[in-house]
Scaffold this active site. Structure first.
Site, PDB file in Angstrom:
ATOM      1  N   ARG A 263      -0.732 -15.887  10.237  1.00 28.37           N
ATOM      2  CA  ARG A 263      -1.158 -17.301  10.193  1.00 28.37           C
ATOM      3  C   ARG A 263      -1.025 -17.848   8.777  1.00 28.37           C
ATOM      4  O   ARG A 263      -0.869 -19.042   8.561  1.00 28.37           O
ATOM      5  CB  ARG A 263      -2.599 -17.462  10.722  1.00 28.37           C
ATOM      6  CG  ARG A 263      -3.152 -18.866  10.535  1.00 28.37           C
ATOM      7  CD  ARG A 263      -4.298 -19.215  11.503  1.00 28.37           C
ATOM      8  NE  ARG A 263      -5.289 -18.180  11.614  1.00 28.37           N
ATOM      9  CZ  ARG A 263      -6.236 -17.914  10.695  1.00 28.37           C
ATOM     10  NH1 ARG A 263      -6.313 -18.633   9.603  1.00 28.37           N
ATOM     11  NH2 ARG A 263      -7.087 -16.937  10.884  1.00 28.37           N
TER      12      ARG A 263
ATOM     13  N   ASP B 180       8.969 -38.850   8.189  1.00 25.45           N
ATOM     14  CA  ASP B 180       9.418 -37.952   9.250  1.00 25.45           C
ATOM     15  C   ASP B 180      10.944 -38.066   9.331  1.00 25.45           C
ATOM     16  O   ASP B 180      11.478 -39.121   9.675  1.00 25.45           O
ATOM     17  CB  ASP B 180       8.746 -38.376  10.566  1.00 25.45           C
ATOM     18  CG  ASP B 180       9.041 -37.428  11.708  1.00 25.45           C
ATOM     19  OD1 ASP B 180      10.150 -36.851  11.731  1.00 25.45           O
ATOM     20  OD2 ASP B 180       8.178 -37.284  12.591  1.00 25.45           O
TER      21      ASP B 180
END
Ligand code: 4LM
Length: 402
Positions: A58, A183
């Site tokens: 993680r 984005d």
């Protein structure tokens, strides 16, 4: 690791960690959740940040690390953080940089779930949002408040393909000391590098062109070393939208062909857009590669080419438009974009359904808009498919008019 300035070479070699043990040409896949420490003291040193090395997937993984450095190099940025999905990237970039009482300015038209995140989810945590038409950067300036912390947009915009001026947006952000986030999913670093214009953070849905094979959902954030460390150490570490090493491995494989895939997506889309524009039943085509498009002036400057997504409107009612979509044979009816397969979808009822109808119309997303993602098939086959469905539409209209 390559030091080449050429994106075709970077897409294959950047970020590579050589396999000293076996000399594997392909990237080794470290499909492991955790990493063994030599002793307890080493574990403590790694947690304290006193020693380099992996701890737990993680927090970082050698396969994932290669993906992060490859995409960051291609974007011309220092570092990257790979995420479980594109929304994982958008949400981590925003959550790491906003807190209760802050204000964000977003482009009024953005991907539907990014809109839902900003307008619905962040609002629940006391983060205020303004949605503005960013095609005029003065509108951003006018929306700035004392507590504005982030400016967020996409260009070209999903789904209406409006092109925004990145240099003008970065200038407003810098003038006010505000973080700018873009984005870059629709164009990828092959066609547009927002950092060149002064944008601070770039996010991607890697689900789309970066992977390119329709078999992964993933995302990535690129930025300075400090910003990426901040995102990894907060939103990503504690909320946990980190990527699976296997998905990172698939995207590394997909990236090798990204520059040549983008070339074909663009040339196919250009031919399809020109066909649509010339067809009497197509009332409007939105594709920056067409000289009629307001964003055409950015081609060859901010963006190398127009990408593979086209939006258009037909001269018919909504149910006839639905029938047109259903009659397509080669285009699959599916959301997403950037795959080898051509896709068609209806933004108002699908990708942009988190908007109310009123919000959608205010954002310039009409109910009759159809969006296609032009794939890598032969362009003649794609045009033939559109033509046969349009011919059926013409027939129906003729019968109705008689
Ligand atoms: C779609 N898009 O439009 P994940 N940013 C942009 C996107 O288009 C998307 C995301 C982020 C579509 C998905 C169904 C510009 C997604 C979110 O889906 O979380 O990887 O990306 O069809």
């Amino acid at each position: 690791m390559t030091t080449s300035k050429h994106i075709e070479t970077q897409a294959i070699h950047a970020g590579r960690i050589n396999d000293e043990q076996f000399g594997s040409l392909a990237t080794p896949l470290y499909q492991t959740s955790t990493f063994i420490f030599d002793d307890a003291a080493q574990g403590a040193r790694r947690f304290a940040g006193e020693e380099e090395g992996f701890i737990y997937s993680r927090l970082g993984n050698p396969t994932t690390r290669q993906l992060e450095m490859r995409v960051a190099t291609m974007e011309g940025m220092d570092d990257g953080a790979a995420t479980a999905t594109g929304m994982g990237a958008v949400s981590a970039a925003l959550l790491a940089n906003l807190q209760a009482g802050d204000h964000i300015i977003s482009s009024n038209a953005i991907y539907g779930c990014s809109y839902a995140l900003i307008n619905h989810m962040l609002a629940r945590f006391g983060i205020e949002a303004s949605f503005v038409d960013m095609s005029n950067a003065d509108n951003i300036d006018a929306a700035i408040k004392e507590n504005t912390k982030v400016i967020f947009c996409e260009t070209p915009i999903n789904p209406n393909l409006v092109v925004l001026d990145l240099a003008a947006i970065a200038k407003v952000a810098q003038k006010h000391g505000i973080l700018s986030i873009v984005d870059n999913t629709f164009l990828t670093p092959v066609l547009q590098q927002p950092a060149q214009y002064g944008i601070d953070l770039v996010v991607h849905s890697a689900t789309k062109y970066l992977n390119g094979h329709g078999d992964v959902v993933a995302g990535i954030i690129c930025g300075s070393r400090e910003m990426i460390a901040h995102i990894k150490g907060t939103a990503l570490k504690d909320i946990g939208a980190t990527i699976s090493p296997h998905d990172a491995w698939l995207i590394l494989r997909g990236l090798k062909t990204l520059p040549i895939r983008m070339e074909r997506h663009c040339s196919n889309a250009q031919k399809v857009a020109e066909f649509l524009e010339a067809h009497p039943l197509v009332s409007q085509v939105y594709y920056p590669g067409l000289s009629s498009h307001s964003g055409h002036k950015f081609i060859g400057k901010q963006m190398k080419a127009a990408g593979g997504v086209i939006a258009f409107e037909l001269d018919c009612n909504l149910s006839q438009g639905e029938r047109f979509i259903n009659q397509l044979k080669l285009f699959s009816i599916a959301v997403s974009l950037g795959d080898a397969e051509s896709l068609v979808q209806h933004p108002a009822s699908m990708t942009h359904s988190p908007y109310s109808q009123e919000e959608r119309l205010a954002a310039g997303i009409s109910d009759s808009l159809i969006r296609i993602s032009v794939g890598l098939e032969n362009s003649e086959d794609l045009i033939d498919d559109l033509e046969q469905s349009l011919a059926q539409l013409a027939q129906i209209k003729k019968i109705k008019a008689a």
